[in-house]
Motif scaffolding. Sequence first.
Motif, PDB file in Angstrom:
ATOM      1  N   GLU A  45       2.346  -4.628   0.468  1.00 23.75           N
ATOM      2  CA  GLU A  45       2.607  -4.797  -0.951  1.00 23.75           C
ATOM      3  C   GLU A  45       3.562  -5.961  -1.176  1.00 23.75           C
ATOM      4  O   GLU A  45       4.517  -6.157  -0.424  1.00 23.75           O
ATOM      5  CB  GLU A  45       3.194  -3.516  -1.547  1.00 23.75           C
ATOM      6  CG  GLU A  45       2.455  -2.275  -1.079  1.00 23.75           C
ATOM      7  CD  GLU A  45       2.488  -1.119  -2.048  1.00 23.75           C
ATOM      8  OE1 GLU A  45       2.944  -1.284  -3.194  1.00 23.75           O
ATOM      9  OE2 GLU A  45       2.043  -0.037  -1.635  1.00 23.75           O
ATOM     10  N   SER A  47       2.806  -0.905   3.284  1.00 26.16           N
ATOM     11  CA  SER A  47       2.487   0.263   2.470  1.00 26.16           C
ATOM     12  C   SER A  47       2.556   1.555   3.264  1.00 26.16           C
ATOM     13  O   SER A  47       2.554   2.651   2.686  1.00 26.16           O
ATOM     14  CB  SER A  47       1.082   0.122   1.860  1.00 26.16           C
ATOM     15  OG  SER A  47       0.975  -1.065   1.117  1.00 26.16           O
ATOM     16  N   TRP A  75       2.152  -7.249  -9.212  1.00 25.21           N
ATOM     17  CA  TRP A  75       2.126  -6.422  -7.984  1.00 25.21           C
ATOM     18  C   TRP A  75       0.813  -6.642  -7.254  1.00 25.21           C
ATOM     19  O   TRP A  75      -0.265  -6.512  -7.833  1.00 25.21           O
ATOM     20  CB  TRP A  75       2.251  -4.954  -8.387  1.00 25.21           C
ATOM     21  CG  TRP A  75       2.792  -4.026  -7.350  1.00 25.21           C
ATOM     22  CD1 TRP A  75       2.360  -3.882  -6.060  1.00 25.21           C
ATOM     23  CD2 TRP A  75       3.863  -3.091  -7.513  1.00 25.21           C
ATOM     24  NE1 TRP A  75       3.082  -2.925  -5.400  1.00 25.21           N
ATOM     25  CE2 TRP A  75       4.024  -2.419  -6.283  1.00 25.21           C
ATOM     26  CE3 TRP A  75       4.689  -2.741  -8.588  1.00 25.21           C
ATOM     27  CZ2 TRP A  75       4.983  -1.425  -6.085  1.00 25.21           C
ATOM     28  CZ3 TRP A  75       5.632  -1.756  -8.391  1.00 25.21           C
ATOM     29  CH2 TRP A  75       5.785  -1.112  -7.164  1.00 25.21           C
ATOM     30  N   ASN A 115      -1.519  -5.645  -3.819  1.00 23.01           N
ATOM     31  CA  ASN A 115      -1.757  -4.765  -2.670  1.00 23.01           C
ATOM     32  C   ASN A 115      -2.839  -5.371  -1.803  1.00 23.01           C
ATOM     33  O   ASN A 115      -3.838  -5.871  -2.301  1.00 23.01           O
ATOM     34  CB  ASN A 115      -2.234  -3.381  -3.143  1.00 23.01           C
ATOM     35  CG  ASN A 115      -1.153  -2.598  -3.844  1.00 23.01           C
ATOM     36  OD1 ASN A 115      -1.019  -2.694  -5.063  1.00 23.01           O
ATOM     37  ND2 ASN A 115      -0.403  -1.804  -3.118  1.00 23.01           N
TER      38      ASN A 115
END
Length: 212
Positions: free
Chosen positions: A159, A189, A207, A209
């Motif tokens: 992340e 993560s 953000w 991922n």
Amino acid sequence: MTSDIDPAEPQGDTAAPPSRRAAAEPSEADSIGMRLRAERLKQGMTLGRLSEEAGLSIGALSQVERGLVSPTVRTIYAIAGVLGISPAAVIDPVGAQAAAPEDSPFIVRRTAQPKVLDTNGVTKLLATPIGHSRYKGYVVTIAPGGSSGENSYAHEGEEVGVVTAGSFSLQIEGRIHLLGPGDSFTFPSTLRHRFFNDGDVPAEVIWVNSTS
């Protein structure tokens, strides 16, 4: 003389009776479940991980995927948010595709960013084009009092994020970090984490991922 015709079978029209044809057609719940399962498998995600991140039991997710229950809008939003897909694409993929702007496949206009999560004071807009599965970028807004939940969680991937407005607290392995505008973060993560906003103004975070 014997006949090969079964007198119980209707003659003239060899098509299946309407009730039999209708039974063969997938219901809306079936279609939604199949789309969600196909996307989960495409991303190599287990039911257990999806359960943990979406806050739904494995049994409930299994029933949704098999079309045994009609999922609520909130359930669809929760699952779609974890998978990084548009809820509209889950419910009505044809309509969602028709509504998509004719632009570069590498560009997503702010007005076209689908809302993939809106619960517990947290909203997430998908900022990366649908279909790009390795990285998922989001514009995350955390309202005052909003959070990812009381319990921390972990999953595969990494992340990265940058706070663009307001402030929020990011808890990683039990340690709480207060982040403000311009602050950034990166962490695996697989570390247990959660976030929350105890401030008086919304926080906005870019953000990202990764799925691997």
